[in-house]
Scaffold this motif. Structure first.
Motif, PDB file in Angstrom:
ATOM      1  N   ALA A 108       1.034  -1.450   0.279  1.00  0.00           N
ATOM      2  CA  ALA A 108       0.090   0.068  -0.213  1.00  0.00           C
ATOM      3  C   ALA A 108       0.751   1.199   0.154  1.00  0.00           C
ATOM      4  O   ALA A 108       0.358   2.255  -0.755  1.00  0.00           O
ATOM      5  CB  ALA A 108      -0.976   0.085   1.029  1.00  0.00           C
ATOM      6  N   VAL A 109       1.975   1.341   0.205  1.00  0.00           N
ATOM      7  CA  VAL A 109       2.500   2.277   0.987  1.00  0.00           C
ATOM      8  C   VAL A 109       3.771   2.648  -0.894  1.00  0.00           C
ATOM      9  O   VAL A 109       3.386   3.822  -0.875  1.00  0.00           O
ATOM     10  CB  VAL A 109       3.983   2.475   2.024  1.00  0.00           C
ATOM     11  CG1 VAL A 109       4.877   3.478   1.889  1.00  0.00           C
ATOM     12  CG2 VAL A 109       3.169   2.586   3.486  1.00  0.00           C
ATOM     13  N   LEU A 110       4.263   2.050  -1.306  1.00  0.00           N
ATOM     14  CA  LEU A 110       4.847   1.564  -2.278  1.00  0.00           C
ATOM     15  C   LEU A 110       3.274   2.239  -3.249  1.00  0.00           C
ATOM     16  O   LEU A 110       3.974   2.789  -4.511  1.00  0.00           O
ATOM     17  CB  LEU A 110       5.674   0.172  -2.651  1.00  0.00           C
ATOM     18  CG  LEU A 110       6.662   0.271  -1.515  1.00  0.00           C
ATOM     19  CD1 LEU A 110       6.853  -1.725  -2.153  1.00  0.00           C
ATOM     20  CD2 LEU A 110       7.328   1.116  -2.120  1.00  0.00           C
ATOM     21  N   ALA A 111       2.160   1.078  -3.245  1.00  0.00           N
ATOM     22  CA  ALA A 111       1.707   1.914  -4.641  1.00  0.00           C
ATOM     23  C   ALA A 111       1.427   3.300  -3.893  1.00  0.00           C
ATOM     24  O   ALA A 111       1.175   4.182  -5.041  1.00  0.00           O
ATOM     25  CB  ALA A 111       0.894   1.241  -4.264  1.00  0.00           C
ATOM     26  N   ALA A 112       0.736   3.694  -3.628  1.00  0.00           N
ATOM     27  CA  ALA A 112       0.111   5.303  -3.050  1.00  0.00           C
ATOM     28  C   ALA A 112       1.745   6.433  -3.098  1.00  0.00           C
ATOM     29  O   ALA A 112       1.476   7.535  -3.681  1.00  0.00           O
ATOM     30  CB  ALA A 112       0.538   5.358  -1.464  1.00  0.00           C
ATOM     31  N   SER A 235       8.578   0.129  -9.595  1.00  0.00           N
ATOM     32  CA  SER A 235       7.525   0.176  -9.685  1.00  0.00           C
ATOM     33  C   SER A 235       7.941  -1.780  -9.453  1.00  0.00           C
ATOM     34  O   SER A 235       6.841  -2.746  -9.675  1.00  0.00           O
ATOM     35  CB  SER A 235       7.873  -0.178 -11.594  1.00  0.00           C
ATOM     36  OG  SER A 235       6.830   0.641 -11.695  1.00  0.00           O
ATOM     37  N   ALA A 236       9.088  -2.068  -9.682  1.00  0.00           N
ATOM     38  CA  ALA A 236       8.969  -3.442  -9.500  1.00  0.00           C
ATOM     39  C   ALA A 236       9.231  -3.791  -7.698  1.00  0.00           C
ATOM     40  O   ALA A 236       8.775  -5.048  -7.518  1.00  0.00           O
ATOM     41  CB  ALA A 236      11.046  -3.375  -9.769  1.00  0.00           C
ATOM     42  N   ALA A 237       9.531  -2.684  -6.947  1.00  0.00           N
ATOM     43  CA  ALA A 237       8.915  -3.348  -5.693  1.00  0.00           C
ATOM     44  C   ALA A 237       7.515  -3.106  -5.638  1.00  0.00           C
ATOM     45  O   ALA A 237       7.382  -4.103  -4.475  1.00  0.00           O
ATOM     46  CB  ALA A 237       9.073  -1.916  -4.633  1.00  0.00           C
ATOM     47  N   THR A 238       6.997  -2.469  -5.812  1.00  0.00           N
ATOM     48  CA  THR A 238       5.910  -2.220  -6.410  1.00  0.00           C
ATOM     49  C   THR A 238       5.177  -4.037  -6.504  1.00  0.00           C
ATOM     50  O   THR A 238       4.159  -4.737  -5.841  1.00  0.00           O
ATOM     51  CB  THR A 238       4.917  -1.759  -7.020  1.00  0.00           C
ATOM     52  OG1 THR A 238       5.297  -0.164  -6.189  1.00  0.00           O
ATOM     53  CG2 THR A 238       3.037  -1.709  -6.631  1.00  0.00           C
ATOM     54  N   VAL A 239       5.685  -4.685  -7.383  1.00  0.00           N
ATOM     55  CA  VAL A 239       5.282  -5.847  -8.425  1.00  0.00           C
ATOM     56  C   VAL A 239       5.727  -6.592  -6.757  1.00  0.00           C
ATOM     57  O   VAL A 239       4.494  -7.736  -6.942  1.00  0.00           O
ATOM     58  CB  VAL A 239       5.656  -6.109  -9.047  1.00  0.00           C
ATOM     59  CG1 VAL A 239       5.261  -7.647  -9.986  1.00  0.00           C
ATOM     60  CG2 VAL A 239       5.325  -5.113  -9.997  1.00  0.00           C
ATOM     61  N   LEU A 240       6.964  -6.484  -6.884  1.00  0.00           N
ATOM     62  CA  LEU A 240       7.431  -7.608  -5.865  1.00  0.00           C
ATOM     63  C   LEU A 240       6.684  -8.113  -4.180  1.00  0.00           C
ATOM     64  O   LEU A 240       6.537  -9.283  -3.570  1.00  0.00           O
ATOM     65  CB  LEU A 240       9.255  -7.230  -5.188  1.00  0.00           C
ATOM     66  CG  LEU A 240       9.142  -8.834  -4.447  1.00  0.00           C
ATOM     67  CD1 LEU A 240       9.742  -9.352  -5.587  1.00  0.00           C
ATOM     68  CD2 LEU A 240      11.091  -7.487  -3.856  1.00  0.00           C
ATOM     69  N   PHE A 241       6.544  -6.649  -3.964  1.00  0.00           N
ATOM     70  CA  PHE A 241       5.268  -6.415  -2.565  1.00  0.00           C
ATOM     71  C   PHE A 241       4.166  -7.372  -2.408  1.00  0.00           C
ATOM     72  O   PHE A 241       3.427  -8.300  -2.167  1.00  0.00           O
ATOM     73  CB  PHE A 241       4.893  -5.386  -2.035  1.00  0.00           C
ATOM     74  CG  PHE A 241       5.920  -5.444  -1.148  1.00  0.00           C
ATOM     75  CD1 PHE A 241       5.521  -4.966   0.520  1.00  0.00           C
ATOM     76  CD2 PHE A 241       7.593  -4.586  -1.081  1.00  0.00           C
ATOM     77  CE1 PHE A 241       6.948  -5.243   1.432  1.00  0.00           C
ATOM     78  CE2 PHE A 241       8.384  -4.473  -0.333  1.00  0.00           C
ATOM     79  CZ  PHE A 241       7.986  -4.463   0.543  1.00  0.00           C
ATOM     80  N   LEU A 242       3.541  -7.342  -4.381  1.00  0.00           N
ATOM     81  CA  LEU A 242       2.414  -7.875  -4.531  1.00  0.00           C
ATOM     82  C   LEU A 242       2.412  -9.386  -4.960  1.00  0.00           C
ATOM     83  O   LEU A 242       1.527 -10.324  -4.380  1.00  0.00           O
ATOM     84  CB  LEU A 242       1.547  -7.053  -6.084  1.00  0.00           C
ATOM     85  CG  LEU A 242       0.041  -7.612  -5.886  1.00  0.00           C
ATOM     86  CD1 LEU A 242      -0.641  -6.714  -5.168  1.00  0.00           C
ATOM     87  CD2 LEU A 242      -0.519  -6.682  -7.495  1.00  0.00           C
TER      88      LEU A 242
END
Length: 263
Positions: A108-112, A235-242
């Protein structure tokens, strides 16, 4: 620390679909919702011209998407009311998963953070339509896939199968009309579905998956309006957390099953 057992009144009515007493019949009726949603959207698309292509492709496409999913939401809600079991569809006792919560908060933090990326001029109207569309899409799809399907399949199937069928149905529905070009989208939709399953389990409410779904789709639409794109690391970090949330969702289904199989 041992898990706290749910309160005796955590569920005040039998599981959806209440009016179907046979477990196999309940699962079959539930499976029918996999067909209902695409059929309603197809019917709306025949009335509203120009619905081909990505729903994120333009402001008009977003508006048509919102109309289609809004109509589907009304139909699905009417069917759930007819069959009975709203409480079980929208809420359940929470399952404790510290890692799940940490990963979801991280996502959520990365997406925000994505929304801090500079935009192209004149993006306001598109973003307004995007806000309406992503809420409509998330409401109806989460009601079906993380609400109706999860609870209805639990009447007759083990939890890991419930996870698989609800998540795979969600992904495969998005493959309709996409061909091989949509393979990546289907894969990401499967990941999103598993993460949304995790949110339902740890939050105890359908609201959690809706919020996650809104956030995910909003990020995808927002990216199309950025001036120079979203930073690759973000972008990469967001996908990784998902992806991590999706894996935890599967682990939760296997290691902490629910038993809602009842006549």
């Amino acid at each position: 620390m041992p898990s706290t057992p749910p309160a005796p009144d955590a569920r005040k009515e039998p599981a959806f679909p209440v009016r179907i007493t046979s477990r196999p019949a309940a699962a079959l009726v539930t499976l029918g919702f996999v067909v209902v949603l695409p059929l309603v959207l197809l019917a709306v698309s025949t009335v509203l011209p120009g619905t081909d292509g990505s729903p994120l492709g333009s402001q008009d496409a977003l508006v048509r998407q919102a109309v289609g999913d809004g109509t589907a939401l009304v139909v699905v809600a009417a069917l759930v009311s007819l069959l009975g079991g709203w409480r079980s569809v929208v809420a359940e006792p929470r399952t404790r998963s510290r890692w799940g919560v940490v990963i979801l908060v991280g996502y959520a933090v990365l997406a925000a953070a994505t929304f801090t990326t500079p935009l192209r001029p004149g993006s306001g109207d598109y973003l307004g339509a995007l806000a309406v569309a992503v809420v409509a899409v998330a409401l109806v799809e989460e009601l079906v896939y993380r609400g109706v399907l999860v609870v209805g399949f639990r009447r007759a199937l083990p939890e890991w199968v419930v996870w698989l069928l609800s998540t795979a149905s969600f992904a495969l529905t998005h493959a309709l009309g996409q061909g091989l070009d949509g393979l990546f989208q289907v894969q990401m939709t499967f990941v999103l579905g598993s993460a949304a399953y995790l949110v339902r389990r740890v939050s105890g409410s359908i609201v959690g998956p809706v919020v996650l779904h809104v956030l995910y789709n909003a990020v995808q639409g927002f990216r199309t309006q950025t001036a120079d794109g979203v930073p690759a690391v973000l972008s990469a970090a967001t996908v990784l957390f998902l992806f991590a949330a999706a894996v935890v969702g599967l682990v939760l289904a296997i290691r902490h099953p629910r038993d809602d199989r009842r006549a």
